[in-house]
Design a protein around this motif. Structure first.
Motif, short mmCIF file in Angstrom:
data_model
loop_
_atom_site.label_atom_id
_atom_site.label_comp_id
_atom_site.label_asym_id
_atom_site.label_seq_id
_atom_site.Cartn_x
_atom_site.Cartn_y
_atom_site.Cartn_z
N SER A 260 58.78 45.91 49.43
CA SER A 260 57.48 46.42 49.86
C SER A 260 56.44 45.31 49.98
CB SER A 260 56.99 47.51 48.90
OG SER A 260 56.91 47.01 47.57
N ASP A 261 56.48 44.30 49.09
CA ASP A 261 55.52 43.21 49.17
C ASP A 261 55.67 42.44 50.47
OD1 ASP A 261 54.40 43.84 46.76
OD2 ASP A 261 55.41 42.27 45.62
N ALA B 30 53.65 44.52 64.62
CA ALA B 30 52.82 44.67 65.81
C ALA B 30 52.42 43.35 66.43
CB ALA B 30 51.58 45.50 65.47
N ASP B 31 52.50 42.24 65.68
CA ASP B 31 52.16 40.94 66.24
C ASP B 31 53.39 40.24 66.82
OD1 ASP B 31 53.49 40.36 63.91
OD2 ASP B 31 52.03 38.90 63.18
N GLY C 186 45.15 39.86 58.84
CA GLY C 186 44.79 39.49 57.47
C GLY C 186 45.72 38.44 56.93
N THR C 187 45.70 37.25 57.53
CA THR C 187 46.64 36.20 57.17
C THR C 187 46.54 35.80 55.71
OG1 THR C 187 46.46 35.37 59.42
CG2 THR C 187 47.49 33.92 57.80
N ASP C 188 45.30 35.64 55.21
CA ASP C 188 45.14 35.21 53.82
C ASP C 188 45.74 36.23 52.87
OD1 ASP C 188 43.88 32.96 54.70
OD2 ASP C 188 41.86 33.76 54.44
N LYS C 189 45.47 37.52 53.15
CA LYS C 189 46.02 38.57 52.30
C LYS C 189 47.54 38.57 52.38
CE LYS C 189 46.06 43.58 51.65
NZ LYS C 189 45.57 44.87 52.15
N ALA C 190 48.05 38.35 53.58
CA ALA C 190 49.50 38.34 53.75
C ALA C 190 50.13 37.22 52.94
CB ALA C 190 49.85 38.18 55.23
N GLY D 62 53.81 41.38 56.11
CA GLY D 62 53.97 41.41 57.56
C GLY D 62 52.96 42.31 58.23
N LEU D 63 52.69 43.45 57.64
CA LEU D 63 51.68 44.36 58.21
C LEU D 63 50.29 43.74 58.17
CD1 LEU D 63 52.95 47.69 56.59
CD2 LEU D 63 53.04 47.10 59.03
N ALA D 64 50.01 43.01 57.08
CA ALA D 64 48.70 42.36 56.97
C ALA D 64 48.55 41.26 58.01
CB ALA D 64 48.50 41.81 55.57
#
Length: 269
Positions: A239-240, A228-229, A252-256, A245-247
């Motif tokens: 999946s990781d 979406a970005d 949620g850059t840090d989580k990504a 990418g979804l994060a």
């Protein structure tokens, strides 16, 4: 603790190994820049294959063997034991912080204008709340696409819009789209590559519009994921990497970055 003299060479070698590896990559980068002065080489990184290095040129990656800087190999490195596209994961994972991410052409802020996308031209998969959105350009005749589909169906709280592209022929995507139960026909084809069980009457399909959309977004490979970005990644990601990418798309850059620490597409066929 006193280290016996006989162990000193081994200890020193272990301590020096990372520094030596770094110098080897720096030396290779310098050699590439000298051999190809018209090309912008950003960095060199090791691969899981001894003696084989990634060579990054902006968003493009090639491979070079040791000091043989005359020859560059372009393509995807694939781990057949883990069934993992190493190149695609490198693009999407932790290495993406150093390499410029691909964004959708024509979007000034790098984001996909979701309302402008023709939702009716996609086969839609909703998991959980469906809150997160992901576009996937896919070809049901593509083995990597079928591999990715199994991963997508395990995601949570996501809406996946599948746009069929007839890169390997029109018969199967047309049969899926015209099937009485389109979703079931698509799921079966992605599971085993089978044609729909019940023959369908010819119908109008969105394949030409999907091809035009893919061209507008710069998509030339299946599978290709568009977040979406605006980040666009080709290949059967795990999946990781998809969650990363979804994060990022959700801010949620840090989580990504933490999800993508395992960083280790297939082109139009």
């Amino acid at each position: 603790m006193t280290i016996p003299i006989k162990w000193l060479p081994i200890v020193l070698a272990a301590a020096l190994q990372p520094a030596m590896a770094g110098r080897a990559e720096d030396a290779l980068l310098a050699s590439l820049r000298k051999a190809h002065p018209a090309t912008r080489f950003d960095r060199v990184a090791p691969t899981p294959v001894p003696g084989l290095y990634e060579v990054w040129m902006g968003d493009n990656v090639a491979y070079v063997s040791g000091g043989h800087v005359r020859y560059l190999v372009f393509g995807h490195l694939f781990d057949t034991r883990r069934m993992r596209d190493v190149t695609a994961s490198r693009r999407a994972g932790g290495m993406a912080r150093q390499a410029s991410p691909e964004t959708v052409a024509g979007a000034s802020d790098g984001a996909v204008d979701m309302p402008a996308i023709a939702l009716e031209d996609a086969i839609t998969l909703v998991r959980g709340t469906g809150a997160r959105r992901l576009l996937v350009f896919t070809d049901p005749a593509c083995a990597y696409c079928r591999q990715l589909d199994a991963t997508l169906r395990r995601l949570r709280d996501v809406t996946v819009l599948h746009y069929l592209l007839p890169f390997q022929g029109r018969q199967l995507p047309e049969a899926i789209w015209c099937a009485q139960d389109r979703d079931a026909a698509y799921a079966r084809a992605m599971a085993d590559g089978a044609m729909p069980a019940d023959p369908a009457s010819p119908c109008a399909t969105p394949l030409e519009r999907n091809l035009a959309l893919a061209a507008r977004l710069g998509v030339q490979a299946t599978p290709t994921l568009v977040f979406a970005d605006g980040r666009r990644v080709a290949g059967a990601l795990d999946s990781d990497d998809i969650e990363a990418g979804l994060a990022r798309a959700a801010g949620g850059t840090d989580k990504a970055d933490s999800l993508a620490r395992s960083a280790h597409g297939t082109h139009r066929q």
